[in-house]
Design a protein around this motif. Structure first.
Motif, mmCIF file in Angstrom:
data_model
loop_
_atom_site.group_PDB
_atom_site.id
_atom_site.type_symbol
_atom_site.label_atom_id
_atom_site.label_comp_id
_atom_site.label_asym_id
_atom_site.label_seq_id
_atom_site.Cartn_x
_atom_site.Cartn_y
_atom_site.Cartn_z
ATOM 1 N N ILE A 178 0.834 -1.202 0.000
ATOM 2 C CA ILE A 178 0.000 0.000 0.000
ATOM 3 C C ILE A 178 0.870 1.253 0.000
ATOM 4 O O ILE A 178 0.615 2.205 -0.745
ATOM 5 N N PHE A 179 1.919 1.247 0.821
ATOM 6 C CA PHE A 179 2.821 2.398 0.894
ATOM 7 C C PHE A 179 3.540 2.603 -0.438
ATOM 8 O O PHE A 179 3.639 3.722 -0.939
ATOM 9 N N ASN A 180 4.040 1.507 -1.014
ATOM 10 C CA ASN A 180 4.755 1.586 -2.281
ATOM 11 C C ASN A 180 3.837 2.107 -3.379
ATOM 12 O O ASN A 180 4.222 2.980 -4.153
ATOM 13 N N TYR A 181 2.634 1.590 -3.441
ATOM 14 C CA TYR A 181 1.699 2.028 -4.478
ATOM 15 C C TYR A 181 1.292 3.491 -4.282
ATOM 16 O O TYR A 181 1.119 4.216 -5.249
ATOM 17 N N GLY A 182 1.159 3.916 -3.053
ATOM 18 C CA GLY A 182 0.693 5.271 -2.782
ATOM 19 C C GLY A 182 1.748 6.358 -2.918
ATOM 20 O O GLY A 182 1.447 7.471 -3.336
ATOM 21 N N PHE A 183 3.007 6.044 -2.584
ATOM 22 C CA PHE A 183 4.019 7.093 -2.511
ATOM 23 C C PHE A 183 5.174 6.938 -3.494
ATOM 24 O O PHE A 183 5.908 7.892 -3.720
ATOM 25 N N TRP A 184 5.416 5.765 -4.061
ATOM 26 C CA TRP A 184 6.542 5.565 -4.979
ATOM 27 C C TRP A 184 6.081 5.963 -6.371
ATOM 28 O O TRP A 184 5.779 5.146 -7.229
ATOM 29 N N ARG A 185 6.019 7.277 -6.603
ATOM 30 C CA ARG A 185 5.495 7.832 -7.840
ATOM 31 C C ARG A 185 6.500 8.787 -8.472
ATOM 32 O O ARG A 185 7.288 9.423 -7.782
ATOM 33 N N CYS A 186 6.443 8.866 -9.785
ATOM 34 C CA CYS A 186 7.319 9.770 -10.534
ATOM 35 C C CYS A 186 6.951 11.213 -10.186
ATOM 36 O O CYS A 186 5.772 11.574 -10.192
ATOM 37 N N PRO A 187 7.946 12.053 -9.912
ATOM 38 C CA PRO A 187 7.631 13.447 -9.598
ATOM 39 C C PRO A 187 7.114 14.221 -10.806
ATOM 40 O O PRO A 187 6.464 15.243 -10.659
ATOM 41 N N SER A 188 7.375 13.717 -11.995
ATOM 42 C CA SER A 188 6.961 14.411 -13.203
ATOM 43 C C SER A 188 5.548 14.033 -13.653
ATOM 44 O O SER A 188 4.683 14.879 -13.796
ATOM 45 N N CYS A 189 5.317 12.724 -13.874
ATOM 46 C CA CYS A 189 4.024 12.297 -14.416
ATOM 47 C C CYS A 189 3.064 11.769 -13.349
ATOM 48 O O CYS A 189 1.915 11.475 -13.652
ATOM 49 N N LYS A 190 3.532 11.606 -12.114
ATOM 50 C CA LYS A 190 2.724 11.161 -10.969
ATOM 51 C C LYS A 190 2.195 9.730 -11.106
ATOM 52 O O LYS A 190 1.262 9.357 -10.432
ATOM 53 N N LYS A 191 2.798 8.917 -11.985
ATOM 54 C CA LYS A 191 2.406 7.517 -12.109
ATOM 55 C C LYS A 191 3.353 6.653 -11.294
ATOM 56 O O LYS A 191 4.484 7.042 -11.013
ATOM 57 N N ASN A 192 2.894 5.453 -10.926
ATOM 58 C CA ASN A 192 3.719 4.546 -10.141
ATOM 59 C C ASN A 192 4.955 4.157 -10.933
ATOM 60 O O ASN A 192 4.864 3.842 -12.118
ATOM 61 N N ILE A 193 6.112 4.149 -10.259
ATOM 62 C CA ILE A 193 7.387 3.893 -10.930
ATOM 63 C C ILE A 193 7.628 2.403 -11.097
ATOM 64 O O ILE A 193 8.205 1.970 -12.077
ATOM 65 N N GLY A 194 7.196 1.601 -10.152
ATOM 66 C CA GLY A 194 7.431 0.159 -10.226
ATOM 67 C C GLY A 194 8.459 -0.270 -9.202
ATOM 68 O O GLY A 194 8.400 0.154 -8.052
ATOM 69 N N PRO A 195 9.426 -1.104 -9.594
ATOM 70 C CA PRO A 195 10.428 -1.603 -8.637
ATOM 71 C C PRO A 195 11.279 -0.474 -8.052
ATOM 72 O O PRO A 195 11.423 0.596 -8.649
ATOM 73 N N LEU A 196 11.867 -0.742 -6.895
ATOM 74 C CA LEU A 196 12.655 0.275 -6.195
ATOM 75 C C LEU A 196 13.985 0.568 -6.877
ATOM 76 O O LEU A 196 14.612 1.579 -6.594
ATOM 77 N N TRP A 197 14.450 -0.288 -7.752
ATOM 78 C CA TRP A 197 15.784 -0.142 -8.325
ATOM 79 C C TRP A 197 15.805 0.541 -9.692
ATOM 80 O O TRP A 197 16.850 0.637 -10.310
#
Length: 76
Positions: free
Chosen positions: A45-64
């Protein structure tokens, strides 16, 4: 929340998950297994909610990842 803080918190969740799984393996107590499932649910839930691109605001995916798979912007 900035991406660096989000990444650190995600790695902490993964570390807690590993510790809880290790405790479950050593003690054979299923409560640690349920706790591990809860930690991974919160991580997801945390990853889906906050791990987002600062430009397009879409989820980035894996942490690496180094670049956003959606817009191509470099992830710092």
């Amino acid at each position: 929340m900035n991406l660096k803080t989000t990444k650190i918190i995600c790695f902490i969740f993964l570390g807690v998950f590993l510790v809880v799984m290790l405790a479950m393996g050593i003690t054979m107590n299923t409560m640690f297994g349920y706790a591990a499932i809860a930690v991974m649910a919160i991580y997801g839930i945390f990853n889906y909610g906050f791990w987002r691109c600062p430009s397009c605001k879409k989820n980035i995916g894996p942490l690496w990842v180094k670049h956003c798979p959606n817009c191509g912007k470099k992830i710092s």
